[in-house]
Motif scaffolding. Structure first.
Motif, PDB file in Angstrom:
ATOM      1  N   GLN A 126       0.931  -1.129   0.181  1.00 35.28           N
ATOM      2  CA  GLN A 126       0.002  -0.027   0.083  1.00 35.28           C
ATOM      3  C   GLN A 126       0.764   1.308  -0.022  1.00 35.28           C
ATOM      4  N   ARG A 127       0.842   1.806  -1.125  1.00 37.47           N
ATOM      5  CA  ARG A 127       1.636   3.344  -1.399  1.00 37.47           C
ATOM      6  C   ARG A 127       2.924   3.092  -1.300  1.00 37.47           C
ATOM      7  N   LEU A 128       3.296   1.851  -2.040  1.00 35.48           N
ATOM      8  CA  LEU A 128       4.849   1.615  -1.927  1.00 35.48           C
ATOM      9  C   LEU A 128       5.400   2.129  -3.248  1.00 35.48           C
ATOM     10  N   TYR A 129       6.204   2.736  -3.357  1.00 37.17           N
ATOM     11  CA  TYR A 129       6.896   3.674  -4.537  1.00 37.17           C
ATOM     12  C   TYR A 129       8.271   3.243  -5.055  1.00 37.17           C
ATOM     13  N   ASP A 130       8.197   2.848  -6.388  1.00 37.79           N
ATOM     14  CA  ASP A 130       9.616   2.511  -6.865  1.00 37.79           C
ATOM     15  C   ASP A 130      10.618   3.738  -6.541  1.00 37.79           C
ATOM     16  N   GLY A 131      11.853   3.196  -6.180  1.00 41.24           N
ATOM     17  CA  GLY A 131      12.783   4.077  -6.019  1.00 41.24           C
ATOM     18  C   GLY A 131      12.921   4.581  -4.540  1.00 41.24           C
ATOM     19  N   ARG A 132      11.994   4.423  -4.021  1.00 43.50           N
ATOM     20  CA  ARG A 132      11.876   5.112  -2.433  1.00 43.50           C
ATOM     21  C   ARG A 132      12.061   4.051  -1.354  1.00 43.50           C
ATOM     22  N   ASP A 133      12.716   2.844  -1.700  1.00 41.15           N
ATOM     23  CA  ASP A 133      12.911   1.877  -0.527  1.00 41.15           C
ATOM     24  C   ASP A 133      13.857   2.522   0.213  1.00 41.15           C
ATOM     25  N   ASP A 134      13.780   1.963   1.624  1.00 40.40           N
ATOM     26  CA  ASP A 134      14.858   2.519   2.620  1.00 40.40           C
ATOM     27  C   ASP A 134      15.984   2.396   2.721  1.00 40.40           C
ATOM     28  N   VAL A 135      16.498   1.082   2.072  1.00 41.67           N
ATOM     29  CA  VAL A 135      17.843   0.728   1.866  1.00 41.67           C
ATOM     30  C   VAL A 135      18.770   1.630   1.017  1.00 41.67           C
ATOM     31  N   SER A 136      17.988   2.055  -0.166  1.00 39.68           N
ATOM     32  CA  SER A 136      18.407   3.127  -0.973  1.00 39.68           C
ATOM     33  C   SER A 136      18.466   4.428  -0.352  1.00 39.68           C
ATOM     34  N   SER A 137      17.750   4.740   0.280  1.00 42.32           N
ATOM     35  CA  SER A 137      17.499   5.997   1.109  1.00 42.32           C
ATOM     36  C   SER A 137      18.506   6.133   2.183  1.00 42.32           C
ATOM     37  N   VAL A 138      18.966   4.982   2.667  1.00 43.65           N
ATOM     38  CA  VAL A 138      20.146   5.237   3.725  1.00 43.65           C
ATOM     39  C   VAL A 138      21.487   5.408   2.993  1.00 43.65           C
ATOM     40  N   VAL A 139      21.664   4.868   1.922  1.00 44.22           N
ATOM     41  CA  VAL A 139      22.935   4.840   1.076  1.00 44.22           C
ATOM     42  C   VAL A 139      22.950   6.425   0.669  1.00 44.22           C
ATOM     43  N   PHE A 140      21.967   7.186   0.037  1.00 44.57           N
ATOM     44  CA  PHE A 140      21.884   8.404  -0.424  1.00 44.57           C
ATOM     45  C   PHE A 140      22.112   9.458   0.911  1.00 44.57           C
ATOM     46  N   THR A 141      21.311   8.855   1.778  1.00 43.19           N
ATOM     47  CA  THR A 141      21.713   9.776   3.156  1.00 43.19           C
ATOM     48  C   THR A 141      23.085   9.677   3.703  1.00 43.19           C
ATOM     49  N   LEU A 142      23.658   8.672   3.854  1.00 38.08           N
ATOM     50  CA  LEU A 142      25.057   8.708   4.283  1.00 38.08           C
ATOM     51  C   LEU A 142      25.975   9.298   3.402  1.00 38.08           C
TER      52      LEU A 142
END
Length: 412
Positions: free
Chosen positions: A263-279
């Motif tokens: 439900q409301r899961l979007y491509d490219g917004r997974d948390d693993v990717s976000s942690v990489v870009f965040t770090l």
């Protein structure tokens, strides 16, 4: 105070003819998140060409000086004010019927606070205030008040989901703490919620040092959310991370984009990717990748960079951060990770967003082919709802610049 760059938002340009014709009469509805009001800005296509949002800078010149009764202004082709209207028919604000607390069974065990008991301390951003209130023991509480003023389906769903997620999350040292539901005073409708206030600013500030243990805590809380609760935050970024000055732990907040399962899961917004870009952003202070649409980003964009220049105080070598990150990503990107997320053992669930009964009340909208009044139900303008006697919660408030001046005078 709200960042001036974030203060105004336009719903777009509306043309009474070809937009290519500079003389075409045009209007734009612009929201002011500081005053929580919408103002119609009128002129021609010459001053309001498509997609340039010039109306934002134009309204910004006058917003703090307009009477609260003004619903529309008119400007000439130079952007100079030529008129102001207080005609309520000019107000295109949509009626937003908030849900009665009595209709929200999923929220019945939550503590509540009336809106009138909140004292504004600051305006942190769009839809977010810093407020205080006295609890049942008379002890002052400083909290963050989050709310929604837009009658937009996605925004309403986001607000409902975030409220239910936060109130259902088990206590966790790395997740913001839910506080209370905020009810408007007249009919006890749910207009927002409060969370714990953590001072010190977010990690978007490059002057705040970053520790290796905070990366470990971030990956651990992401694993907990994803693999235990079936929640994908989908907006992990330095701006959504605090360091609690009392516990010295990292804290994740802002769950309004979170998904539960598919439900409301979007491509490219997974948390693993976000942690990489965040770090990467935390270490380098390079924000360029945050401007790329999430569907166009992939972690190889930063992981393939051989050296991440350190532009923030760190307690360990960059290589230590990157080695840990790479090992964690490899583990999470192994076969079956999505299945583990979708089959999380303690998935959070909550009911669908209820529909307020107010929208079932019929209202007149135009006429039928034979000249009779056309009565319909559903969404309507706030002006129409008020003419019918429907209750409308009003958010409008003075600009913060004026509020600060008044506060200073009251102290004197």
């Amino acid at each position: 105070m709200i960042n001036p760059q974030d203060r105004f938002w336009s719903e777009g340009q509306n043309y009474y003819g070809p937009s290519e014709d500079p003389t075409t009469q045009t209007y734009c509805n612009v929201w002011d998140w500081d005053q929580l009001r919408m103002t119609k800005v009128k002129g021609t296509a010459k001053i309001f060409p498509p997609d340039e949002d010039r109306e934002l800078s134009i309204l910004a010149q006058f917003a703090d000086y307009l009477s609260p009764e003004v619903s529309a202004i008119t400007v000439d082709d130079e952007g100079l004010l030529t008129g102001a209207s207080t005609d309520p028919e000019e107000d295109d604000t949509l009626f937003l019927a908030y849900i009665p607390f009595s209709s929200c069974e999923s929220l019945t065990n939550c503590s509540t606070i009336q809106h009138s008991k909140l004292q504004e301390l600051d305006r942190l951003g769009p839809f977010v205030d810093l407020v205080s209130y006295k609890n049942e023991s008379g002890i002052p509480q400083k909290v963050v008040f989050k709310f929604n003023v837009l009658n937009k389906p996605l925004r309403l769903q986001m607000a409902w989901d975030e409220l239910n997620i936060l109130k259902n999350l088990p206590p966790h040292p790395n997740i913001i703490t839910f506080d209370r539901i905020v009810l408007e005073d007249q009919e006890s409708r749910v207009i927002g919620f409060t969370t714990k206030y953590i001072p010190g600013g977010t990690l978007a500030d490059p002057k705040i040092p970053f520790r290796f243990e905070w990366l470990q805590q971030l990956t651990q809380v992401v694993d907990f959310l994803n693999l235990e609760l079936g929640i994908m935050h989908q907006d992990i970024a330095p701006r959504n991370l605090f360091i609690d000055p009392y516990t010295q732990k990292i804290v994740l907040f802002d769950f309004d984009r979170a998904a539960s399962g598919k439900q409301r899961l979007y491509d490219g917004r997974d948390d693993v990717s976000s942690v990489v870009f965040t770090l990467y952003e935390l270490i380098t202070n390079d924000k360029s990748f945050s401007g790329i649409p999430h569907w166009d980003r992939n972690i190889d964009m930063v992981q393939s960079i051989s050296e991440w220049p350190s532009n923030r105080e760190l307690d360990s070598e960059v290589s230590k951060f990157r080695n840990f990150l790479n090992e964690w990503v490899a583990t999470r990107r192994s076969d079956g990770d999505m299945e583990r997320y979708l089959n999380a053992p303690h998935r959070l669930t909550w009911p669908d967003l209820p529909t307020a009964p107010d929208y079932s009340v019929k209202f007149e909208m135009g006429t039928t082919w034979d000249g009779k009044a056309n009565w319909t139900t559903g969404h309507r303008s706030r002006h129409t709802a008020m003419k019918m006697g429907q209750y409308c919660f009003r958010w409008e408030r003075p600009p913060q610049s004026r509020s600060l001046i008044e506060a200073e005078h009251s102290v004197k």
